[in-house]
Design an enzyme around this catalytic site. Sequence first.
Site, short mmCIF file in Angstrom:
data_model
loop_
_atom_site.label_atom_id
_atom_site.label_comp_id
_atom_site.label_asym_id
_atom_site.label_seq_id
_atom_site.Cartn_x
_atom_site.Cartn_y
_atom_site.Cartn_z
N GLN A 207 61.85 18.70 43.67
CA GLN A 207 62.99 19.63 44.42
C GLN A 207 64.11 18.81 44.51
O GLN A 207 63.87 17.59 45.28
CB GLN A 207 62.25 20.14 45.70
CG GLN A 207 61.30 21.00 45.65
CD GLN A 207 61.48 22.34 45.26
OE1 GLN A 207 62.63 22.65 45.05
NE2 GLN A 207 60.56 23.25 45.37
N TYR A 236 51.38 25.17 38.74
CA TYR A 236 52.66 24.98 38.59
C TYR A 236 53.07 23.61 39.48
O TYR A 236 53.93 23.61 40.19
CB TYR A 236 53.82 25.96 38.77
CG TYR A 236 53.50 26.98 38.18
CD1 TYR A 236 53.90 27.62 36.98
CD2 TYR A 236 52.76 28.37 38.95
CE1 TYR A 236 53.65 28.89 36.38
CE2 TYR A 236 52.43 29.31 38.45
CZ TYR A 236 52.94 29.91 37.09
OH TYR A 236 52.51 30.92 36.56
N GLU A 257 49.75 22.28 35.32
CA GLU A 257 51.29 22.09 35.05
C GLU A 257 51.43 21.79 33.59
O GLU A 257 50.51 21.31 32.81
CB GLU A 257 51.78 20.77 35.76
CG GLU A 257 53.08 20.27 35.26
CD GLU A 257 54.28 20.96 35.54
OE1 GLU A 257 54.48 21.74 36.60
OE2 GLU A 257 55.16 21.06 34.39
N ASP A 302 53.90 27.84 42.64
CA ASP A 302 55.06 27.59 42.91
C ASP A 302 55.80 27.61 41.46
O ASP A 302 56.30 26.77 40.86
CB ASP A 302 55.19 26.16 43.30
CG ASP A 302 56.76 25.56 43.77
OD1 ASP A 302 57.57 26.33 43.65
OD2 ASP A 302 56.76 24.28 44.12
N CYS A 329 61.63 30.32 44.30
CA CYS A 329 63.06 30.06 44.33
C CYS A 329 63.91 31.12 43.86
O CYS A 329 64.94 31.03 43.69
CB CYS A 329 63.39 28.75 43.34
SG CYS A 329 62.80 28.86 41.65
C1 LIG Z 1 59.36 25.16 40.67
S1 LIG Z 1 58.68 23.88 39.87
C2 LIG Z 1 57.41 23.36 41.07
C3 LIG Z 1 57.04 21.95 40.89
C4 LIG Z 1 55.85 21.50 42.20
N1 LIG Z 1 55.17 22.30 42.69
C5 LIG Z 1 57.00 20.82 43.04
O1 LIG Z 1 57.13 21.36 44.07
O2 LIG Z 1 57.66 19.68 42.88
C6 LIG Z 1 57.57 24.55 38.80
C7 LIG Z 1 57.04 23.86 37.73
O3 LIG Z 1 56.38 24.90 36.74
C8 LIG Z 1 56.08 24.00 35.47
N2 LIG Z 1 55.95 25.22 34.59
C9 LIG Z 1 56.63 26.19 34.01
N3 LIG Z 1 56.06 27.39 33.31
C10 LIG Z 1 54.70 27.05 33.30
C11 LIG Z 1 53.70 27.43 32.94
N4 LIG Z 1 53.79 28.57 32.14
N5 LIG Z 1 52.36 26.73 33.20
C12 LIG Z 1 52.33 25.63 33.86
N6 LIG Z 1 53.59 24.96 34.46
C13 LIG Z 1 54.53 25.70 34.10
C14 LIG Z 1 57.43 23.38 35.40
O4 LIG Z 1 57.42 22.42 34.41
C15 LIG Z 1 57.92 22.93 36.63
O5 LIG Z 1 57.16 21.63 37.01
#
Ligand SMILES: C[S@@+](CC[C@H](N)C(=O)[O-])C[C@H]1O[C@@H](n2cnc3c(N)ncnc32)[C@H](O)[C@@H]1O
Length: 378
Positions: A207, A236, A257, A302, A329
Amino acid sequence: MEVEIEKLDHYGRGITRVADKICFVENALPNEVVEIEIIKEHKKYIEAKTTKIIKPSEDRITPPCPYYEKCGGCNLEHISFLKENEFKEEKVKEIIEKFAKTNKNIVKDIVYDEPYHYRNKVTLHQINNKLGFYEKKTNNIIPIKECLLLNKELNKYLKNIKSKNNEIILKIGNKTNEILDSTKNKKNIISYIGSKKYRLSEKSFFQVNSVITEKLYNNIKDEIIKNNSKNVLDLYCGTGTIGIYISDNVDKVLGIESCKEAIEDANYNKKLNNCNNITFKLGKVEDLTKDLTKDYDTVIVDPPRNGLDKKVTNKLLEILPKTIIYVSCDPITLARDLSILKEKFNIKYIRPYNMFPRTYHVENICILNKKLMSKDDK
Ligand SMILES: C[S@@+](CC[C@H](N)C(=O)[O-])C[C@H]1O[C@@H](n2cnc3c(N)ncnc32)[C@H](O)[C@@H]1O
């Protein structure tokens, strides 16, 4: 052409009507009378920019950034911070009412902190020895000396960049002030959220606003404690931040993730914080949750801006955890997903967080509780 502005759209542009079409006006605030120039006329709407402010709004301020007019980074520097927060709260309410078809009173007061110098990450571009940000809607570079959104130490650092790379990513660790520079060999840094420490690397998500993130994670932790959560799924999960933050308060966490570097960081962070009750899996949430059973009483999601995959919402409706904590977001995809989840979950509240001051973006947390359907479900 002289027009009066009715309200702001979700991107912070003024809304008016021109020749029976809706017209979006850059740099114009509600109740202002402005002179406009049309940029582009589309079939159903018009895009315009302000050329002269005839009657200014009381909420208008002089943008402190010298690059504001050209740079595409900020959208709300011409409005007071107080009004920006009101605008974001109202925007979330409107979106939730319209797309989740839910009473807007479930949206709580927005949480905010400082409007400037909050960003712990920046991506700079360089073309023909010009280092800076892209100009709005073009690939031209605006050379910058500093960015008001950026952490002050990163602003000092970028003044001395020698690299000629086309793209330079800088990140700074909260409390440690360690700097990650994508053009150098130092490839990861340590950052703190509350008392937990996290390693993060160039490609792993973290973040951008550490102060607001701590408030958001405390909100999650409070809910975990209140709901007496034991077995938690952290979907995620990035570098494992949320799961590790709440690990002392639960029995078990499974984080999923899809970014390899983020999972490597997550496994490192688990050891760094002495967490023995967390497991991480690398892969897509929609694939790895396919065979999931009803073991989890709490699911934290998330996702990125496009929200939850249909398969994931269906899975949540099938395994019916007691609590879902949805961090988002993008309020539009959040509202879309809530319109599906509300069939079997009550929306307890949505709380906006001003994670990205001076831009139109807004983070939200939403708490959902499983509806009690029958005696068996209890
Ligand atoms: C908004 S970030 C949230 C990360 C974490 N929860 C944080 O607060 O730092 C979204 C995350 O989802 C991952 N992501 C995106 N698409 C995904 C999918 N289909 N399956 C698993 N992870 C995914 C991205 O790599 C990213 O790390």
